[in-house]
Design an enzyme around this catalytic site. Structure first.
Site, PDB file in Angstrom:
ATOM      1  CG  HIS A   1       4.163  -7.401   3.289  1.00  0.00           C
ATOM      2  ND1 HIS A   1       5.202  -6.875   3.948  1.00  0.00           N
ATOM      3  CD2 HIS A   1       3.008  -7.378   3.771  1.00  0.00           C
ATOM      4  CE1 HIS A   1       4.368  -6.193   5.057  1.00  0.00           C
ATOM      5  NE2 HIS A   1       3.143  -6.439   4.847  1.00  0.00           N
TER       6      HIS A   1
ATOM      7  CB  THR B   1      -0.830   1.350   9.252  1.00  0.00           C
ATOM      8  OG1 THR B   1       0.056   1.476   8.171  1.00  0.00           O
ATOM      9  CG2 THR B   1      -1.456   2.557   9.800  1.00  0.00           C
TER      10      THR B   1
HETATM   11  N1  PXP Z   1      -4.971  -0.189   4.018  1.00  0.00           N
HETATM   12  C1  PXP Z   1      -3.695   0.594   4.578  1.00  0.00           C
HETATM   13  C2  PXP Z   1      -4.224   1.973   4.901  1.00  0.00           C
HETATM   14  C3  PXP Z   1      -2.745  -0.189   5.116  1.00  0.00           C
HETATM   15  O1  PXP Z   1      -1.758   0.675   5.810  1.00  0.00           O
HETATM   16  C4  PXP Z   1      -2.421  -1.224   4.848  1.00  0.00           C
HETATM   17  C5  PXP Z   1      -1.345  -2.286   5.539  1.00  0.00           C
HETATM   18  O2  PXP Z   1      -0.219  -1.397   4.703  1.00  0.00           O
HETATM   19  C6  PXP Z   1      -3.364  -2.175   4.202  1.00  0.00           C
HETATM   20  C7  PXP Z   1      -4.675  -1.573   3.898  1.00  0.00           C
HETATM   21  C8  PXP Z   1      -3.368  -3.668   3.965  1.00  0.00           C
HETATM   22  O3  PXP Z   1      -3.473  -4.410   5.104  1.00  0.00           O
HETATM   23  P1  PXP Z   1      -2.742  -5.988   5.192  1.00  0.00           P
HETATM   24  O4  PXP Z   1      -1.445  -5.979   4.566  1.00  0.00           O
HETATM   25  O5  PXP Z   1      -2.976  -6.056   6.446  1.00  0.00           O
HETATM   26  O6  PXP Z   1      -3.864  -6.612   4.395  1.00  0.00           O
END
Ligand code: PXP
Length: 237
Positions: free
Chosen positions: A9, A102
């Site tokens: 992000h 995802t």
């Molecule tokens: N693990 C995987 C495989 C992901 O696709 C993501 C999101 O890109 C994350 C962890 C991290 O998720 P979040 O951004 O909700 O903390």
């Protein structure tokens, strides 16, 4: 327990303007200075945030571990295998173009030629492969049959339901125990926040958490005052 910080992000903000700031390489260095054990980025097929050049630069600059998330697309798998130094870890994830993030784990089948081919190519390049899956015992058994050393459990259901009860936490705990018992390293992530992370971090079989959105969201507030102060100094003298 290792904390891998997902910096997608940071690139999302940059891509909103197609400019050169904020730089994911700088974000990775800051995360490492603050104690991250690894840096996670998802090179999506539509390149909505992280770009190929970011992955190439991160492969050179990351001092801990680069965990590259990718769909089983031949072109992206090829890029991963050509990175030097090779990323330590590749996490294969399902990818839909229309999704915001995802949404679920991989629908694993032992006969999935595309997935098996991606695993073989990545492992052939010396990369540790993990599969992003929902925390069900059956799926974990299929992951084992596919010959990978690690899985990442999708914690989305837990993230959506933790306030209403502990069913999802119990499912994660059961799945982690089973995966560890059959010899898989257990990672987890998705939707974890400062409010809900503790019970997941306390599951002893989980050795790695991947967290992105909540960290980058809170960084805005923990850094905004300083950013305004510095701009005010420039503008007002
Ligand atoms: N693990 C995987 C495989 C992901 O696709 C993501 C999101 O890109 C994350 C962890 C991290 O998720 P979040 O951004 O909700 O903390």
């Amino acid at each position: 327990m290792r904390l891998y910080v997902n910096i997608d992000h940071v690139a999302t903000i940059r891509e909103a303007r197609k400019t050169d700031e904020p730089d994911p390489v700088q974000a990775a260095a800051a995360a490492e200075r603050a104690g991250a054990d690894g840096i996670t980025v998802h090179l999506r097929e539509d390149r909505r945030h992280i770009q190929d050049a970011d992955v190439i630069a991160l492969a050179r600059s990351v001092k801990t571990v680069l965990n590259l998330e990718l769909g089983a697309h031949a072109e992206i798998v090829r890029l991963a295998t050509r990175l030097r130094p090779v990323p330590f870890q590749a996490t294969l994830v399902p990818e839909k173009r229309q999704e915001i993030t995802t949404e679920g784990g991989l629908a694993l089948r032992t006969g999935d030629r595309r997935l098996k081919d991606a695993i073989a190519r990545l492992q052939g390049a010396g990369i540790r492969v993990s599969l992003f899956i929902d925390p069900t015992l059956k799926t974990i058994d299929v992951a084992r049959e596919l010959g990978v050393p690690a899985i990442e459990m999708h914690t989305g259901r837990y993230a959506h339901t933790w306030k209403r009860g502990d069913a999802a936490l119990k499912a994660l705990t059961r799945a982690a125990t089973h995966a560890k018992q059959i010899g898989l390293a257990v990672h987890a992530g998705h939707g974890l926040t400062y409010q809900n992370v503790k019970p997941v971090a306390a599951i002893p079989e989980i050795e790695e958490l991947n967290i992105g959105h909540s960290i980058v969201s809170n960084a805005v507030f923990w850094g905004l005052e300083e950013a305004v102060r510095r701009m005010a100094q420039l503008v007002k003298g």
